[in-house]
Design a protein around this motif. Structure first.
Motif, PDB file in Angstrom:
ATOM      1  N   LYS A 222     -10.470 -40.421  23.846  1.00 35.55           N
ATOM      2  CA  LYS A 222     -11.263 -40.468  22.603  1.00 35.55           C
ATOM      3  C   LYS A 222     -12.032 -41.778  22.516  1.00 35.55           C
ATOM      4  CE  LYS A 222      -7.747 -39.312  19.832  1.00 35.55           C
ATOM      5  NZ  LYS A 222      -6.975 -38.963  18.614  1.00 35.55           N
ATOM      6  N   GLU A 223     -11.354 -42.885  22.838  1.00 34.42           N
ATOM      7  CA  GLU A 223     -11.985 -44.211  22.761  1.00 34.42           C
ATOM      8  C   GLU A 223     -13.221 -44.319  23.640  1.00 34.42           C
ATOM      9  OE1 GLU A 223      -9.254 -47.403  23.639  1.00 34.42           O
ATOM     10  OE2 GLU A 223      -7.825 -46.696  22.131  1.00 34.42           O
ATOM     11  N   ILE A 224     -13.150 -43.780  24.850  1.00 32.43           N
ATOM     12  CA  ILE A 224     -14.288 -43.913  25.768  1.00 32.43           C
ATOM     13  C   ILE A 224     -15.278 -42.759  25.647  1.00 32.43           C
ATOM     14  CG2 ILE A 224     -13.042 -45.382  27.394  1.00 32.43           C
ATOM     15  CD1 ILE A 224     -12.531 -42.985  29.164  1.00 32.43           C
ATOM     16  N   GLY A 225     -15.049 -41.880  24.679  1.00 36.35           N
ATOM     17  CA  GLY A 225     -16.007 -40.831  24.384  1.00 36.35           C
ATOM     18  C   GLY A 225     -16.025 -39.662  25.352  1.00 36.35           C
ATOM     19  N   GLU A 226     -14.893 -39.409  26.018  1.00 33.84           N
ATOM     20  CA  GLU A 226     -14.834 -38.271  26.942  1.00 33.84           C
ATOM     21  C   GLU A 226     -14.297 -37.002  26.284  1.00 33.84           C
ATOM     22  OE1 GLU A 226     -14.373 -40.379  31.295  1.00 33.84           O
ATOM     23  OE2 GLU A 226     -12.549 -39.662  30.325  1.00 33.84           O
ATOM     24  N   ILE A 227     -13.525 -37.167  25.232  1.00 34.28           N
ATOM     25  CA  ILE A 227     -12.979 -35.997  24.544  1.00 34.28           C
ATOM     26  C   ILE A 227     -13.239 -36.099  23.042  1.00 34.28           C
ATOM     27  CG2 ILE A 227     -11.238 -35.451  26.285  1.00 34.28           C
ATOM     28  CD1 ILE A 227      -9.145 -36.835  24.624  1.00 34.28           C
ATOM     29  N   LYS A 228     -13.118 -34.978  22.394  1.00 34.97           N
ATOM     30  CA  LYS A 228     -13.411 -34.890  20.964  1.00 34.97           C
ATOM     31  C   LYS A 228     -12.498 -35.825  20.167  1.00 34.97           C
ATOM     32  CE  LYS A 228     -15.229 -30.211  21.021  1.00 34.97           C
ATOM     33  NZ  LYS A 228     -15.069 -29.532  22.299  1.00 34.97           N
ATOM     34  N   PRO A 229     -13.012 -36.387  19.087  1.00 37.33           N
ATOM     35  CA  PRO A 229     -12.209 -37.312  18.275  1.00 37.33           C
ATOM     36  C   PRO A 229     -11.294 -36.578  17.291  1.00 37.33           C
ATOM     37  CG  PRO A 229     -14.425 -37.201  17.407  1.00 37.33           C
ATOM     38  CD  PRO A 229     -14.399 -36.333  18.635  1.00 37.33           C
ATOM     39  N   PHE A 230     -10.527 -35.623  17.804  1.00 36.27           N
ATOM     40  CA  PHE A 230      -9.610 -34.848  16.984  1.00 36.27           C
ATOM     41  C   PHE A 230      -8.218 -35.478  17.052  1.00 36.27           C
ATOM     42  CE2 PHE A 230     -12.139 -30.675  17.844  1.00 36.27           C
ATOM     43  CZ  PHE A 230     -13.188 -31.156  17.086  1.00 36.27           C
ATOM     44  N   ASP A 231      -7.343 -34.989  16.210  1.00 35.89           N
ATOM     45  CA  ASP A 231      -5.960 -35.444  16.235  1.00 35.89           C
ATOM     46  C   ASP A 231      -5.392 -35.231  17.633  1.00 35.89           C
ATOM     47  OD1 ASP A 231      -2.874 -34.658  15.901  1.00 35.89           O
ATOM     48  OD2 ASP A 231      -3.442 -36.040  14.284  1.00 35.89           O
ATOM     49  N   THR A 232      -4.659 -36.210  18.122  1.00 41.86           N
ATOM     50  CA  THR A 232      -4.126 -36.169  19.482  1.00 41.86           C
ATOM     51  C   THR A 232      -3.213 -34.966  19.713  1.00 41.86           C
ATOM     52  OG1 THR A 232      -4.316 -38.549  19.661  1.00 41.86           O
ATOM     53  CG2 THR A 232      -2.812 -37.488  21.193  1.00 41.86           C
ATOM     54  N   LEU A 233      -2.432 -34.617  18.730  1.00 40.52           N
ATOM     55  CA  LEU A 233      -1.543 -33.464  18.875  1.00 40.52           C
ATOM     56  C   LEU A 233      -2.344 -32.173  19.037  1.00 40.52           C
ATOM     57  CD1 LEU A 233       1.424 -32.821  19.101  1.00 40.52           C
ATOM     58  CD2 LEU A 233       1.506 -32.555  16.622  1.00 40.52           C
TER      59      LEU A 233
ATOM     60  N   THR B  13      -9.807 -25.173  33.209  1.00 38.73           N
ATOM     61  CA  THR B  13     -11.237 -25.336  32.918  1.00 38.73           C
ATOM     62  C   THR B  13     -11.533 -25.012  31.453  1.00 38.73           C
ATOM     63  OG1 THR B  13     -11.836 -24.822  35.198  1.00 38.73           O
ATOM     64  CG2 THR B  13     -13.569 -24.542  33.535  1.00 38.73           C
ATOM     65  N   MET B  14     -10.988 -23.907  30.951  1.00 34.51           N
ATOM     66  CA  MET B  14     -11.224 -23.539  29.560  1.00 34.51           C
ATOM     67  C   MET B  14     -10.636 -24.576  28.592  1.00 34.51           C
ATOM     68  SD  MET B  14     -10.985 -19.374  29.422  1.00 34.51           S
ATOM     69  CE  MET B  14      -9.355 -19.269  30.137  1.00 34.51           C
ATOM     70  N   SER B  15      -9.475 -25.096  28.928  1.00 33.43           N
ATOM     71  CA  SER B  15      -8.848 -26.111  28.064  1.00 33.43           C
ATOM     72  C   SER B  15      -9.700 -27.388  28.052  1.00 33.43           C
ATOM     73  CB  SER B  15      -7.428 -26.423  28.535  1.00 33.43           C
ATOM     74  OG  SER B  15      -6.602 -25.313  28.342  1.00 33.43           O
ATOM     75  N   TRP B  16     -10.143 -27.798  29.230  1.00 38.93           N
ATOM     76  CA  TRP B  16     -10.979 -29.000  29.298  1.00 38.93           C
ATOM     77  C   TRP B  16     -12.268 -28.783  28.509  1.00 38.93           C
ATOM     78  CZ3 TRP B  16     -10.873 -33.879  29.508  1.00 38.93           C
ATOM     79  CH2 TRP B  16     -12.056 -34.611  29.724  1.00 38.93           C
ATOM     80  N   ASP B  17     -12.880 -27.605  28.668  1.00 40.40           N
ATOM     81  CA  ASP B  17     -14.113 -27.315  27.932  1.00 40.40           C
ATOM     82  C   ASP B  17     -13.887 -27.360  26.425  1.00 40.40           C
ATOM     83  OD1 ASP B  17     -15.534 -27.046  30.291  1.00 40.40           O
ATOM     84  OD2 ASP B  17     -15.536 -24.841  30.269  1.00 40.40           O
ATOM     85  N   ALA B  18     -12.690 -27.005  25.980  1.00 36.16           N
ATOM     86  CA  ALA B  18     -12.371 -26.995  24.544  1.00 36.16           C
ATOM     87  C   ALA B  18     -12.222 -28.401  23.977  1.00 36.16           C
ATOM     88  CB  ALA B  18     -11.097 -26.205  24.296  1.00 36.16           C
ATOM     89  N   ILE B  19     -11.773 -29.366  24.785  1.00 35.76           N
ATOM     90  CA  ILE B  19     -11.500 -30.696  24.228  1.00 35.76           C
ATOM     91  C   ILE B  19     -12.537 -31.750  24.597  1.00 35.76           C
ATOM     92  CG2 ILE B  19      -9.023 -30.229  24.129  1.00 35.76           C
ATOM     93  CD1 ILE B  19      -8.692 -32.244  26.480  1.00 35.76           C
ATOM     94  N   ARG B  20     -13.348 -31.496  25.615  1.00 33.46           N
ATOM     95  CA  ARG B  20     -14.304 -32.528  26.050  1.00 33.46           C
ATOM     96  C   ARG B  20     -15.483 -32.616  25.109  1.00 33.46           C
ATOM     97  NH1 ARG B  20     -18.837 -30.685  29.391  1.00 33.46           N
ATOM     98  NH2 ARG B  20     -18.709 -28.417  29.491  1.00 33.46           N
ATOM     99  N   LEU B  21     -16.108 -33.764  25.112  1.00 31.35           N
ATOM    100  CA  LEU B  21     -17.316 -33.955  24.299  1.00 31.35           C
ATOM    101  C   LEU B  21     -18.517 -33.379  25.018  1.00 31.35           C
ATOM    102  CD1 LEU B  21     -17.129 -37.484  22.667  1.00 31.35           C
ATOM    103  CD2 LEU B  21     -17.365 -35.289  21.553  1.00 31.35           C
TER     104      LEU B  21
END
Length: 190
Positions: free
Chosen positions: A137-148, A182-190
């Motif tokens: 989240k900090e480096i902007g690679e994944i969505k800024p959602f709750d970690t859980l 792949t689908m999971s990564w697509d769901a969480i990545r920015l």
């Protein structure tokens, strides 16, 4: 005081997991566990105060084994995507190598016993996974959602694939695993 034998303790744990997966929490008893473990009922009380104490210790033990497998090889030099993939592959490996543990954890997770025994928070065992998501989240690679929430999108698709595999509905092969990753990564990545 009687001497504790690690082999007996392990036999009790394994018998408990097998029985819970076969008959569930409501029908299990210390005498059934003792019979399956090939020990006397009194022997169980050398290791555990009562059934709830045994369930709690067993749950923590299995969760620790699972967390160790999940965080295996999570190297900080890898990208967030590579770390997520490793975590998901490690999760699948644990589930496929420990079917009884997986079904035990699944059953325990939906039981009111987890709240009664105050076992709901095992996040400290999974600290590195939380750190991966926070860094991502900090480096902007994944969505800024709750970690859980982010971890849920990586773990639960794996458990669904495993359940489908064990039910004979879908094979947990490399192609299907990679699609889930792949689908999971697509769901969480920015």
């Amino acid at each position: 005081m009687r001497h504790k034998d690690e082999n007996k303790s392990e036999a009790i744990f394994e018998a408990t997991i097998q029985l819970l997966n076969e008959i569930g929490f409501s029908d299990i008893s210390m005498s059934k566990i003792a019979k399956r473990a090939n020990v006397s009922s009194a022997t169980i009380y050398v290791y555990f105060e009562n059934k709830e104490d045994m369930f709690g210790k067993l749950y923590k033990r299995v969760k620790e084994k699972m967390s160790q497998q999940m965080i295996d090889g999570l190297d900080g030099t890898l990208s967030t995507q590579a770390l997520c993939e490793r975590f998901m592959r490690n999760s699948m490996k644990f589930i496929m190598n420990n079917k009884d543990y997986f079904f035990f954890l699944e059953q325990f997770a939906t039981s009111p016993l987890i709240e009664k025994l105050s076992l709901g928070d095992t996040s400290s065992m999974f600290g590195p996974l939380f750190e991966i998501m926070e860094k991502g989240k900090e480096i902007g690679e994944i969505k800024p959602f709750d970690t859980l929430v982010l971890l849920t999108f990586c773990y639960f698709p794996i458990t669904q694939l495993a359940r489908a595999h064990y039910k004979g509905q879908l094979e947990a092969n490399e192609v299907n695993l990679q699609q889930v990753i792949t689908m999971s990564w697509d769901a969480i990545r920015l």
